[in-house]
Design a protein around this motif. Sequence first.
Motif, PDB file in Angstrom:
ATOM      1  N   GLU A 297       7.888  -5.243  -0.442  1.00 34.36           N
ATOM      2  CA  GLU A 297       7.749  -3.810  -0.656  1.00 34.36           C
ATOM      3  C   GLU A 297       8.291  -3.044   0.545  1.00 34.36           C
ATOM      4  O   GLU A 297       8.081  -3.435   1.694  1.00 34.36           O
ATOM      5  N   GLU A 298       8.947  -1.945   0.274  1.00 36.44           N
ATOM      6  CA  GLU A 298       9.500  -1.127   1.362  1.00 36.44           C
ATOM      7  C   GLU A 298       8.377  -0.590   2.254  1.00 36.44           C
ATOM      8  O   GLU A 298       8.553  -0.443   3.465  1.00 36.44           O
ATOM      9  N   ALA A 299       7.207  -0.346   1.653  1.00 40.89           N
ATOM     10  CA  ALA A 299       6.078   0.166   2.446  1.00 40.89           C
ATOM     11  C   ALA A 299       5.638  -0.843   3.500  1.00 40.89           C
ATOM     12  O   ALA A 299       5.193  -0.456   4.582  1.00 40.89           O
ATOM     13  N   TRP A 300       5.743  -2.125   3.217  1.00 44.86           N
ATOM     14  CA  TRP A 300       5.368  -3.148   4.200  1.00 44.86           C
ATOM     15  C   TRP A 300       6.257  -3.062   5.437  1.00 44.86           C
ATOM     16  O   TRP A 300       5.777  -3.174   6.564  1.00 44.86           O
ATOM     17  N   GLU A 301       7.547  -2.891   5.218  1.00 47.54           N
ATOM     18  CA  GLU A 301       8.466  -2.778   6.353  1.00 47.54           C
ATOM     19  C   GLU A 301       8.161  -1.536   7.183  1.00 47.54           C
ATOM     20  O   GLU A 301       8.236  -1.558   8.402  1.00 47.54           O
ATOM     21  N   ARG A 302       7.817  -0.461   6.503  1.00 48.37           N
ATOM     22  CA  ARG A 302       7.515   0.781   7.222  1.00 48.37           C
ATOM     23  C   ARG A 302       6.190   0.666   7.967  1.00 48.37           C
ATOM     24  O   ARG A 302       6.082   1.086   9.122  1.00 48.37           O
ATOM     25  N   ASP A 303       5.167   0.082   7.335  1.00 41.86           N
ATOM     26  CA  ASP A 303       3.844   0.023   7.947  1.00 41.86           C
ATOM     27  C   ASP A 303       3.767  -1.019   9.054  1.00 41.86           C
ATOM     28  O   ASP A 303       3.259  -0.739  10.149  1.00 41.86           O
ATOM     29  N   PHE A 304       4.245  -2.218   8.806  1.00 40.98           N
ATOM     30  CA  PHE A 304       4.034  -3.329   9.730  1.00 40.98           C
ATOM     31  C   PHE A 304       5.156  -3.523  10.737  1.00 40.98           C
ATOM     32  O   PHE A 304       4.976  -4.249  11.716  1.00 40.98           O
ATOM     33  N   CYS A 305       6.319  -2.900  10.479  1.00 39.66           N
ATOM     34  CA  CYS A 305       7.445  -3.088  11.403  1.00 39.66           C
ATOM     35  C   CYS A 305       8.035  -1.771  11.888  1.00 39.66           C
ATOM     36  O   CYS A 305       8.987  -1.783  12.680  1.00 39.66           O
ATOM     37  N   ALA A 306       7.525  -0.629  11.389  1.00 39.76           N
ATOM     38  CA  ALA A 306       8.099   0.682  11.705  1.00 39.76           C
ATOM     39  C   ALA A 306       9.588   0.704  11.403  1.00 39.76           C
ATOM     40  O   ALA A 306      10.378   1.330  12.112  1.00 39.76           O
ATOM     41  N   ASN A 307       9.972   0.011  10.332  1.00 34.39           N
ATOM     42  CA  ASN A 307      11.380  -0.130   9.958  1.00 34.39           C
ATOM     43  C   ASN A 307      11.696   0.877   8.859  1.00 34.39           C
ATOM     44  O   ASN A 307      11.356   0.672   7.689  1.00 34.39           O
ATOM     45  N   GLU A 308      12.346   1.972   9.222  1.00 37.23           N
ATOM     46  CA  GLU A 308      12.677   3.023   8.260  1.00 37.23           C
ATOM     47  C   GLU A 308      13.980   2.755   7.519  1.00 37.23           C
ATOM     48  O   GLU A 308      14.267   3.397   6.512  1.00 37.23           O
ATOM     49  N   GLU A 309      14.777   1.826   8.000  1.00 40.94           N
ATOM     50  CA  GLU A 309      16.055   1.492   7.360  1.00 40.94           C
ATOM     51  C   GLU A 309      16.129  -0.012   7.112  1.00 40.94           C
ATOM     52  O   GLU A 309      16.925  -0.725   7.734  1.00 40.94           O
ATOM     53  N   PRO A 310      15.310  -0.520   6.218  1.00 38.44           N
ATOM     54  CA  PRO A 310      15.351  -1.967   5.940  1.00 38.44           C
ATOM     55  C   PRO A 310      16.611  -2.344   5.168  1.00 38.44           C
ATOM     56  O   PRO A 310      17.334  -1.475   4.659  1.00 38.44           O
ATOM     57  N   ILE A 311      16.861  -3.630   5.073  1.00 43.49           N
ATOM     58  CA  ILE A 311      18.011  -4.124   4.300  1.00 43.49           C
ATOM     59  C   ILE A 311      17.631  -4.071   2.832  1.00 43.49           C
ATOM     60  O   ILE A 311      16.747  -4.802   2.369  1.00 43.49           O
ATOM     61  N   ARG A 312      18.274  -3.202   2.067  1.00 45.24           N
ATOM     62  CA  ARG A 312      17.922  -2.997   0.658  1.00 45.24           C
ATOM     63  C   ARG A 312      18.732  -3.926  -0.250  1.00 45.24           C
ATOM     64  O   ARG A 312      19.893  -4.202   0.014  1.00 45.24           O
ATOM     65  N   LEU A 313      18.092  -4.369  -1.316  1.00 45.31           N
ATOM     66  CA  LEU A 313      18.752  -5.221  -2.306  1.00 45.31           C
ATOM     67  C   LEU A 313      19.543  -4.348  -3.271  1.00 45.31           C
ATOM     68  O   LEU A 313      19.084  -3.284  -3.699  1.00 45.31           O
ATOM     69  N   ALA A 314      20.731  -4.818  -3.635  1.00 46.23           N
ATOM     70  CA  ALA A 314      21.552  -4.066  -4.580  1.00 46.23           C
ATOM     71  C   ALA A 314      20.974  -4.134  -5.983  1.00 46.23           C
ATOM     72  O   ALA A 314      21.098  -3.186  -6.758  1.00 46.23           O
ATOM     73  N   ASN A 315      20.340  -5.268  -6.322  1.00 44.03           N
ATOM     74  CA  ASN A 315      19.820  -5.441  -7.680  1.00 44.03           C
ATOM     75  C   ASN A 315      18.463  -6.149  -7.608  1.00 44.03           C
ATOM     76  O   ASN A 315      18.362  -7.335  -7.909  1.00 44.03           O
ATOM     77  N   PRO A 316      17.398  -5.432  -7.195  1.00 40.58           N
ATOM     78  CA  PRO A 316      16.090  -6.082  -7.032  1.00 40.58           C
ATOM     79  C   PRO A 316      15.522  -6.550  -8.358  1.00 40.58           C
ATOM     80  O   PRO A 316      15.757  -5.937  -9.404  1.00 40.58           O
ATOM     81  N   ILE A 317      14.761  -7.649  -8.330  1.00 42.38           N
ATOM     82  CA  ILE A 317      14.162  -8.171  -9.554  1.00 42.38           C
ATOM     83  C   ILE A 317      12.981  -7.324  -9.997  1.00 42.38           C
ATOM     84  O   ILE A 317      12.564  -7.399 -11.151  1.00 42.38           O
ATOM     85  N   ALA A 318      12.437  -6.522  -9.083  1.00 44.96           N
ATOM     86  CA  ALA A 318      11.333  -5.627  -9.416  1.00 44.96           C
ATOM     87  C   ALA A 318      11.344  -4.475  -8.417  1.00 44.96           C
ATOM     88  O   ALA A 318      11.791  -4.638  -7.281  1.00 44.96           O
ATOM     89  N   SER A 319      10.850  -3.324  -8.844  1.00 45.35           N
ATOM     90  CA  SER A 319      10.911  -2.138  -7.986  1.00 45.35           C
ATOM     91  C   SER A 319      10.111  -2.313  -6.708  1.00 45.35           C
ATOM     92  O   SER A 319      10.457  -1.749  -5.671  1.00 45.35           O
ATOM     93  N   GLN A 320       9.019  -3.110  -6.749  1.00 42.34           N
ATOM     94  CA  GLN A 320       8.204  -3.300  -5.555  1.00 42.34           C
ATOM     95  C   GLN A 320       8.733  -4.409  -4.655  1.00 42.34           C
ATOM     96  O   GLN A 320       8.140  -4.701  -3.627  1.00 42.34           O
ATOM     97  N   LEU A 321       9.845  -5.042  -5.039  1.00 43.89           N
ATOM     98  CA  LEU A 321      10.461  -6.087  -4.211  1.00 43.89           C
ATOM     99  C   LEU A 321      11.903  -5.677  -3.920  1.00 43.89           C
ATOM    100  O   LEU A 321      12.845  -6.354  -4.307  1.00 43.89           O
ATOM    101  N   SER A 322      12.067  -4.569  -3.231  1.00 39.08           N
ATOM    102  CA  SER A 322      13.381  -3.947  -3.131  1.00 39.08           C
ATOM    103  C   SER A 322      14.085  -4.129  -1.802  1.00 39.08           C
ATOM    104  O   SER A 322      15.256  -3.776  -1.677  1.00 39.08           O
ATOM    105  N   VAL A 323      13.391  -4.660  -0.760  1.00 39.41           N
ATOM    106  CA  VAL A 323      14.019  -4.801   0.557  1.00 39.41           C
ATOM    107  C   VAL A 323      13.778  -6.193   1.097  1.00 39.41           C
ATOM    108  O   VAL A 323      12.851  -6.893   0.677  1.00 39.41           O
ATOM    109  N   MET A 324      14.635  -6.606   2.051  1.00 35.63           N
ATOM    110  CA  MET A 324      14.480  -7.904   2.705  1.00 35.63           C
ATOM    111  C   MET A 324      13.515  -7.758   3.876  1.00 35.63           C
ATOM    112  O   MET A 324      13.534  -6.757   4.595  1.00 35.63           O
ATOM    113  N   ARG A 325      12.680  -8.760   4.075  1.00 38.77           N
ATOM    114  CA  ARG A 325      11.654  -8.694   5.114  1.00 38.77           C
ATOM    115  C   ARG A 325      12.255  -8.935   6.494  1.00 38.77           C
ATOM    116  O   ARG A 325      13.123  -9.771   6.667  1.00 38.77           O
TER     117      ARG A 325
END
Length: 796
Positions: free
Chosen positions: A517-545
């Motif tokens: 989840e993008e929120a995990w990257e923002r909350d736990f890593c303060a990462n506002e620009e995570p690596i986003r997937l071009a075609n995520p399998i689900a909306s809540q699994l949209s960025v690379m950890r």
Amino acid sequence: MQFSEQWLRTFVDPQLDSAQLGHLLTMAGLEVEEAEPAAPAFSGVVVARIVEADKHPNADKLKLCKVDAGGAELLQIVCGAPNAAAGMKVPCARVGAVLPGDFAIKAAKLRGVESFGMLCSARELGLSEDHGGLYALPDDAPVGADIRDYLGLDDTLFTIKLTPNRADCLSLSGVAREVAAVTGVELRPVAVIPVAPSFEARRGIVLDAPQACPRYCGRILRSVDARARTPEWMVRRLARSGIRAISALVDVTNYVMLELGQPLHAFDNTRLQGAIHVRLPQEGETVLLLNEQTVTPAVDTLLIADESRALALAGIMGGEESGITLDTTEVFLESAFFAPDAIAGRARSYGFSSDASHRFERGVDFELARIAIERATRLILDICGGEAGPVEEAVAADALPARAPVRLRPARARRVLGITLDDQAMLELLRRVHLAVERSGDDFLVTPPSWRFDIEIEEDLIEELARLHGYDNIPAVAPQGSLMMLPRSERSRPVWALRHLVAARGYQEVINFAFVEEAWERDFCANEEPIRLANPIASQLSVMRSSLIGGLIGNLATNRKRQTDRVRVFEIARTFERKADGEPVAGFHQVMKLAALAAGTVVPEQWGEKARNVDFYDVKGDLEALFAPRRLDFERLSHPALHPGRAASVRLDGRSIGILGELHPVWVQRYELGSAPVVFEIELDALLAAEMPACAEISRMPAVTRDLALVVGVEVNAGKVVEVLRAAAPAIVREIELFDVYHGKGIDPDKKSLAFRVSMQDTQRTLEEGEVEAVVTLLVRQAEAVLGARLRGAGD
């Protein structure tokens, strides 16, 4: 895809029973998910004609029927069906028949009148859920014929699970081609004879988006009877393919789609104005579809339109305003090829799917459109009457899919398959599936036919050879090889050994998704620009950890919702960061890490120890045990995921290798965790490195210990004091450990007392008191000089 075995056998009829045919299809790559009978077992049911249907003398809702069931005499049968009428042909279960559910038919007396049999509804025969009346048979049904033979009920319905690359098998013709290729039995394709036009009326066709639609065929049909009854054989085949009969014109288009694989659409020609345009939508344009849904097409959705308005979503669904009705007498029949990229995903974006889009987005034979329109024309004229005009065809030849030859190296094919298959055998197998093969030196140049979108590289051809030769015919040979013991450095340890060490500390391994989840990257890593997937399998699994901590928190939250309070988990996996010179992909760096989480009590609930929640120092001890005998240093750390003041940077040999700390209270509350867990995350390379073992003599001499209480400023870390003391200690000092921290009476408010235990020992002799005191004095002076410390009690 579902289809009837009897229908398939009209194309190709191998000498195999249903079970063998199903296994053959599966081993050919067309996995049979289900094979079920078209009708349940029953016997003794024949076609009968009701000769008389009079009112029952003793019941208002019953009828007394005289029935011709093909015997020498008429049968007297009492029937309660409301539609029973003289002259009607229906199924009749004679005395001795057994219906589904082992229901035996016997002679009976109903309201004082004898009855010798039973007239059946579709539900009573297990053919459908219709129980509103007798199952009406066509007028030409032969009286006395066994109903199973007449309706072809001894049939098997196959449901095959096709992979997306085998769209050529989304038709009976396609499946039959495969069966013929695998068995070598003669294929009997549908004979399509072009229909000669009876008039010259045409409707123009304009390809405004030729890359998306490079071929479009259309033809006008006049004087058709849309109310004509669809033949029973066609209704039966459609039903056994999972499609409900609607009207003759619609049924024909569905039938040809199932038979040949080409979706078609019929427009009411009187509702069209001017030429047909295949184009992209105009701004604000809407279409009312046949499913009564009004959509505003996206800019990349292809439309079928006339000169005045949009008529349909191309390759997806027709429009209500131009659709045919039972009053239609003039039809414009469409058959086209749409590029898969132009159709893929469009139907799902509007919240539905269709048989046409399912085929077009996977790839339909681009040479089939004209053949299919001729086949549909003949069926419409035979069923609905009327006459046909000429076929109008628009083609953008340069936009049609190219069929480039693929090079196949026979020697490599034999090596990959592990079998001896000579060149001639390969040639014959490839030609069975209509692949054009030419010699090019020792290699083959193989050109796929227009319906095969799945053959692009050499491996595709090798797969074809394996499939056609038969997976069952490829022997399972145990691998053989000479193994050599490879050297392994003692300066490293394998990952599996590390897993065992962590598990031995009471942690369980988990495997989480690498996308989070993008929120995990923002909350736990303060990462506002995570690596986003071009075609995520689900909306809540949209960025690379970029950290493993989020996944472990998710594991904890799941367990807490299931009333599991004590959780200890770890994961060894890859994280992803942006980095210009990253490896193995430039711009992205992949780092292997180990992360662990501990929550709940230190030990499971028991009588021998008082319950206590795990804290920072418990997990710190686990982490130090993983690195032993190497020493770790810890420094205060500010981290977005961790509690301020209860977080530390983990350092090894002067380099930061990870983090350790208690989860921040904000995240504990937000993720409803109850109590705060303690986590650590360490670079895997640092954990896999190991110190070389060194031989050391075990001393038989007594050890001497001294305790030092040093007063230092409150800002001085205990770790820094230990570092200074160890640097100054002579060889006889074995260990320096902190065992007490004191604030309070007798100590200045801006000071603290740190008590250390110093262990000294020599391997050759017993230490003298003077030597011990000299070492203590040396350590105290070093602490005074470097840290401004003083010995507690001195000068108090």
